[in-house]
Design an enzyme around this catalytic site. Structure first.
Site, mmCIF file in Angstrom:
data_model
loop_
_atom_site.group_PDB
_atom_site.id
_atom_site.type_symbol
_atom_site.label_atom_id
_atom_site.label_comp_id
_atom_site.label_asym_id
_atom_site.label_seq_id
_atom_site.Cartn_x
_atom_site.Cartn_y
_atom_site.Cartn_z
ATOM 1 C CG ASP A 144 0.073 5.489 5.034
ATOM 2 O OD1 ASP A 144 -0.901 6.132 4.603
ATOM 3 O OD2 ASP A 144 0.190 5.162 6.223
ATOM 4 C CE LYS A 152 1.172 2.240 13.911
ATOM 5 N NZ LYS A 152 1.979 1.354 13.093
ATOM 6 C CG ASP A 182 -0.214 -0.162 2.531
ATOM 7 O OD1 ASP A 182 1.020 -0.331 2.521
ATOM 8 O OD2 ASP A 182 -0.881 -0.122 3.583
HETATM 9 P P1 GTP Z 1 -5.407 -1.505 8.541
HETATM 10 O O1 GTP Z 1 -6.157 -2.721 8.997
HETATM 11 O O2 GTP Z 1 -6.354 -0.434 8.045
HETATM 12 O O3 GTP Z 1 -4.405 -1.020 9.541
HETATM 13 O O4 GTP Z 1 -4.566 -1.874 7.217
HETATM 14 P P2 GTP Z 1 -3.503 -3.053 6.988
HETATM 15 O O5 GTP Z 1 -4.103 -4.338 7.447
HETATM 16 O O6 GTP Z 1 -3.085 -3.011 5.552
HETATM 17 O O7 GTP Z 1 -2.282 -2.714 7.946
HETATM 18 P P3 GTP Z 1 -0.977 -1.849 7.671
HETATM 19 O O8 GTP Z 1 -1.315 -0.693 6.809
HETATM 20 O O9 GTP Z 1 -0.346 -1.569 8.975
HETATM 21 O O10 GTP Z 1 -0.026 -2.881 6.900
HETATM 22 C C1 GTP Z 1 1.112 -2.478 6.151
HETATM 23 C C2 GTP Z 1 1.339 -3.497 5.034
HETATM 24 O O11 GTP Z 1 1.646 -4.790 5.576
HETATM 25 C C3 GTP Z 1 0.119 -3.653 4.152
HETATM 26 O O12 GTP Z 1 0.552 -3.820 2.810
HETATM 27 C C4 GTP Z 1 -0.529 -4.910 4.710
HETATM 28 O O13 GTP Z 1 -1.301 -5.603 3.740
HETATM 29 C C5 GTP Z 1 0.680 -5.728 5.144
HETATM 30 N N1 GTP Z 1 0.352 -6.617 6.262
HETATM 31 C C6 GTP Z 1 -0.168 -6.252 7.465
HETATM 32 N N2 GTP Z 1 -0.363 -7.343 8.242
HETATM 33 C C7 GTP Z 1 0.044 -8.418 7.508
HETATM 34 C C8 GTP Z 1 0.067 -9.846 7.755
HETATM 35 O O14 GTP Z 1 -0.344 -10.350 8.809
HETATM 36 N N3 GTP Z 1 0.569 -10.629 6.751
HETATM 37 C C9 GTP Z 1 1.022 -10.104 5.566
HETATM 38 N N4 GTP Z 1 1.473 -10.951 4.631
HETATM 39 N N5 GTP Z 1 0.989 -8.782 5.301
HETATM 40 C C10 GTP Z 1 0.508 -7.944 6.256
#
Ligand code: GTP
Length: 352
Positions: free
Chosen positions: A237, A179, A128
């Site tokens: 982001d 954070k 993202d």
């Molecule tokens: P929110 O639920 O809105 O916080 O979004 P998010 O789930 O995408 O969390 P965040 O933006 O913190 O994650 C940053 C990146 O890491 C994103 O591209 C997520 O898809 C990825 N990511 C987060 N958690 C995991 C996980 O458990 N496994 C994998 N493979 N990717 C993850």
């Protein structure tokens, strides 16, 4: 969804002259999160498949990868099948393998699970991250400096929602805090979500459990040599709906890819560029733009106005309705005359 963009083709920088330093490398892209902040749209599609400026967020993130990347592993969890289907219908410029997590493993666990058979070094991006970063010089920097990894950093006003680093004169990171409270943040340079690693980072991550790269692994491995690679172009982001729309504006203003042919036709509509249009849209008598992506088969009624928005496949906007600063999931229907402002809407709810 195959979409075209009003900006027309952009070629990625000229094909790499693969000298000894340009040998192909692999990459891992993390897309396993739930995208909770984009619900209900993410009940319908994973966040990284939301189209921005004519192509899914995922492809923009993958476009950041160094030119030397010749294969990608997508570390998936939530809605993994949607990625498989999308990539089957819309292959990326290099082969992409989808690896699934049975349960969410976090950024560290997701990397460990997805990083099978990686090269030394390999690239890692969050699916993202939307940015003007050029990872080619970053890869070169990593090759020159060695160490465990090289992480990109972008300077922001308020670093508190992100990972924040401080480095010494030789760019070696001496502190990394995830954070921190704004008043005690050690700098304003935040983890931009794109990095290069030696595979030995993987041995520090315990398999099969949820591990945060940012909270557990990076701070613990600083003594092994992790370097900061700051850049100043642009970055977003896309983590919230407002940021996602800002990411789209940035992408339109800094076009990087020409994967899709010039804009689809919106016969009889008033277009205020930039606008990216999917196949089979109808918008006779409507006004579309600026900064709008329409998926496939979108229908806008007479006098409808759509600006600063993402309308996914088959969205319908009734006559005289207004949609601004909003994201509408597949098949969403806006009644005639309605006003949809600053919304993230979809037909889907949580699965029972
Ligand atoms: P929110 O639920 O809105 O916080 O979004 P998010 O789930 O995408 O969390 P965040 O933006 O913190 O994650 C940053 C990146 O890491 C994103 O591209 C997520 O898809 C990825 N990511 C987060 N958690 C995991 C996980 O458990 N496994 C994998 N493979 N990717 C993850």
């Amino acid at each position: 969804m195959a979409i075209s963009t009003a900006h027309g083709p952009r070629k990625r920088s000229s094909p790499p002259d693969r000298g000894p330093d340009m040998k192909p490398i692999s990459a891992v892209v993390l897309v396993g999160g739930f995208g909770t902040r984009h619900r209900p749209v993410t009940y319908a599609v994973p966040k990284q498949l939301v189209p921005l400026a004519g192509q899914p967020m995922l492809f923009h993130a993958m476009d950041l990868l160094p030119t030397a990347v010749s294969r990608i592993t997508l570390a998936c969890g939530y809605k993994a099948e949607a990625f498989e289907t999308y990539l089957r219908l819309h292959p990326y410029r290099v082969p992409v393998t989808v690896v699934k997590e049975e349960k969410p493993l976090g950024t560290g666990g997701g990397l460990k699970n997805g990083a099978r058979d990686v090269t030394d070094p390999f690239a890692l991006v969050n699916g993202d991250v939307i940015s003007g970063l050029d990872m080619d010089p970053m890869l070169e920097f990593h090759r020159e400096h060695g160490g465990l990894g090289t992480m990109s950093f972008y300077e922001v006003e308020d670093p508190s929602p992100y990972g924040v680093a401080v480095w010494s004169e030789d760019q070696r990171i001496v502190r990394f805090v995830e954070k921190p409270p704004k008043e005690s943040a050690p700098s304003r340079w935040i983890n931009a979500g794109a990095s290069i690693w030696s595979p030995s980072v993987l041995s520090a991550i315990e398999g099969g459990r949820e591990v945060s790269l940012e909270r557990e692994i990076i701070p613990a491995l600083l003594s092994k040599g992790i370097y900061g690679f700051p850049f100043r172009s642009w970055w977003e982001d896309a983590g919230t709906p407002a940021r996602l729309l800002n990411a789209q504006r940035l992408l339109f203003d800094h076009p990087r890819t020409g994967r899709f042919a010039p804009t689809g036709k919106l016969t009889g509509a008033r277009i205020i560029p930039p606008v990216a249009t999917g196949k089979g849209c109808e918008a006779e008598g409507a006004t579309v733009g600026r900064y709008v992506t329409l998926g496939e088969g979108v229908r806008l009624g007479k006098g409808a106005v759509v600006g600063d928005a993402v309308l996914m496949d088959r969205v319908e906007v009734g006559a005289g309705a207004e949609v601004r600063r909003s994201i509408l999931g597949p098949g969403y229907h806006v009644p005639a005359g309605a006003k949809v402002l600053d919304q993230c809407l979809a037909n889907e709810g949580p699965s029972k």
